[in-house]
Design a protein around this motif. Structure first.
Motif, PDB file in Angstrom:
ATOM      1  N   ASP A 154      -4.203 -29.894  25.808  1.00  0.00           N
ATOM      2  CA  ASP A 154      -4.850 -30.122  24.508  1.00  0.00           C
ATOM      3  C   ASP A 154      -5.343 -28.814  23.900  1.00  0.00           C
ATOM      4  N   VAL A 155      -5.913 -27.956  24.711  1.00  0.00           N
ATOM      5  CA  VAL A 155      -6.406 -26.679  24.193  1.00  0.00           C
ATOM      6  C   VAL A 155      -5.258 -25.844  23.639  1.00  0.00           C
ATOM      7  N   ARG A 159      -4.891 -24.869  19.673  1.00  0.00           N
ATOM      8  CA  ARG A 159      -4.897 -23.458  19.296  1.00  0.00           C
ATOM      9  C   ARG A 159      -3.620 -23.084  18.556  1.00  0.00           C
ATOM     10  N   ALA A 160      -2.479 -23.618  19.010  1.00  0.00           N
ATOM     11  CA  ALA A 160      -1.222 -23.343  18.305  1.00  0.00           C
ATOM     12  C   ALA A 160      -1.242 -23.940  16.902  1.00  0.00           C
ATOM     13  N   ALA A 161      -1.825 -25.129  16.761  1.00  0.00           N
ATOM     14  CA  ALA A 161      -1.898 -25.751  15.436  1.00  0.00           C
ATOM     15  C   ALA A 161      -2.785 -24.948  14.488  1.00  0.00           C
ATOM     16  N   ARG A 162      -3.890 -24.405  15.021  1.00  0.00           N
ATOM     17  CA  ARG A 162      -4.777 -23.598  14.169  1.00  0.00           C
ATOM     18  C   ARG A 162      -4.103 -22.285  13.777  1.00  0.00           C
ATOM     19  N   ARG A 163      -3.344 -21.695  14.676  1.00  0.00           N
ATOM     20  CA  ARG A 163      -2.650 -20.451  14.330  1.00  0.00           C
ATOM     21  C   ARG A 163      -1.600 -20.700  13.251  1.00  0.00           C
ATOM     22  N   LEU A 164      -0.889 -21.839  13.331  1.00  0.00           N
ATOM     23  CA  LEU A 164       0.106 -22.158  12.306  1.00  0.00           C
ATOM     24  C   LEU A 164      -0.535 -22.368  10.933  1.00  0.00           C
ATOM     25  N   VAL A 182     -10.925 -31.472  21.631  1.00  0.00           N
ATOM     26  CA  VAL A 182     -10.592 -31.634  23.050  1.00  0.00           C
ATOM     27  C   VAL A 182     -11.573 -32.588  23.724  1.00  0.00           C
ATOM     28  N   LEU A 183     -12.866 -32.436  23.418  1.00  0.00           N
ATOM     29  CA  LEU A 183     -13.875 -33.331  23.993  1.00  0.00           C
ATOM     30  C   LEU A 183     -13.660 -34.764  23.526  1.00  0.00           C
TER      31      LEU A 183
END
Length: 339
Positions: A154-155, A159-164, A182-183
């Motif tokens: 999930d992390v 993180r990949a989605a935020r970078r995109l 994630v929580l």
């Protein structure tokens, strides 16, 4: 783990090197490609760091070991009167450095042996072997081991989605933006898993009389305290006389408590893991090394604990060295897993 116990009985660098070589050879021949097998390298690095740090502390803070062979003299920092007994800098002798290296190598060997146990033992098989009294603990560990890969996935996904999207994924702000989803996902999976486990009957216990519960608690706690006290006695020179009897008594009491506690959760095993001849040979070889080195430390302490004053080279005692070679037995009697 028995080799780790044997390592605590000696500071002879030659015997410790044999223990390291024996455990390393068994790991090299029988380590599986599973993820937990990669922990051995981390333990080896930690062991090297322990030796280096122990020597650096002896150089920087001094050592109570007297010596006549001066290696170097560091600038000494004056300390207040309340810090008597502590020295910063000053004369560094070869005897003090060698004593620190012996002491650090003993702890490093213990760490490497623990790393070998972590690299060779399957966590799933260990959890299947838990007694019935520790059933709830085993279930909790299984759930934790199952959820950890999901959290990591999930992390990475978030993180990949935020970078995109061109948003930061590092720092405090990025951590908060990633941590909350994630929580939330972990809580949703936990609720779903709890409902599924409740539907399958997890957590139900049998009715056990109150005297049996009290006896179980007394035996388990008393046995664990006895194991701790006996282990401490075996690891110290002063407690060598009482360490083994107290340890054995604690183990027997703890086993009796776990046996009684298993009545609370009657269950069957799916495909039980048999304890065969190979397991007895592996366990017996490690126990024999620990017992023989413990006996040697009592009968010939000078050979297993070489002195540094005067400065002499350590010698390799014959029969303790042969005893250490018994640790190589698992490498030849246990069949290798297909890669």
């Amino acid at each position: 783990m028995s080799l780790g116990v044997a390592a605590t009985r000696t500071t002879n660098p030659l015997l410790l090197a044999l223990l390291l070589a024996a455990s390393g050879y068994v790991v090299a021949t029988h380590r599986s490609p599973a993820p937990w097998a990669r922990s051995y390298t981390a333990f080896v690095r930690l062991a090297l760091a322990v030796v280096v740090i122990r020597v650096l502390f002896a150089v920087a803070l001094g050592s109570p070991i007297p010596g006549t062979h001066t290696l170097l003299t560091l600038p000494e920092v004056p300390l207040p009167h309340w810090a008597q007994g502590i020295r910063l800098g000053g004369r560094v002798t070869a005897e003090a450095v060698l004593f620190a290296a012996y002491d650090g190598l003993k702890l490093a060997t213990l760490l490497v042996c623990v790393g070998a146990a972590n690299a060779l033992a399957s966590p799933s098989r260990l959890l299947k072997s838990l007694p019935g009294a520790l059933y709830e603990t085993g279930v909790a560990v299984v759930v934790a081991l199952t959820f950890a890969p999901h959290l990591i996935a999930d992390v990475r996904r978030l993180r990949a989605a935020r970078r995109l999207r061109g948003r930061p994924d590092r720092g405090v702000r990025g951590l908060l933006q990633v941590g909350l989803p994630v929580l939330e996902g972990a809580l949703e999976r936990s609720v779903a898993l709890a409902a599924a486990m409740e539907a399958r009957g997890y957590g139900r216990t049998a009715d056990v009389p109150a005297p049996v519960r009290r006896t179980t608690t007394a035996l388990t706690l008393g046995g664990l305290l006895g194991v701790c006290a006996g282990t401490y006695g075996l690891l110290t020179a002063e407690g060598g006389t009482y360490g083994l009897p107290v340890l054995l008594a604690g183990v027997l009491a703890a086993l009796a408590g776990l046996r009684l506690g298993g009545r609370r959760s009657p269950r069957t095993r799916y495909r039980p893991d048999p304890w065969g001849a190979h397991a007895w040979l592996v366990t017996g070889s490690g126990a024999a090394v620990a017992a023989l080195l413990t006996l040697a430390s009592v009968r010939d302490p000078e050979a297993l604990h070489p002195g540094v004053v005067p400065l002499v080279a350590p010698t390799l005692p014959l029969w303790p060295a042969v005893a250490v070679l018994l640790a190589l037995l698992p490498a030849f009697v246990v069949p290798r897993e297909p890669s």
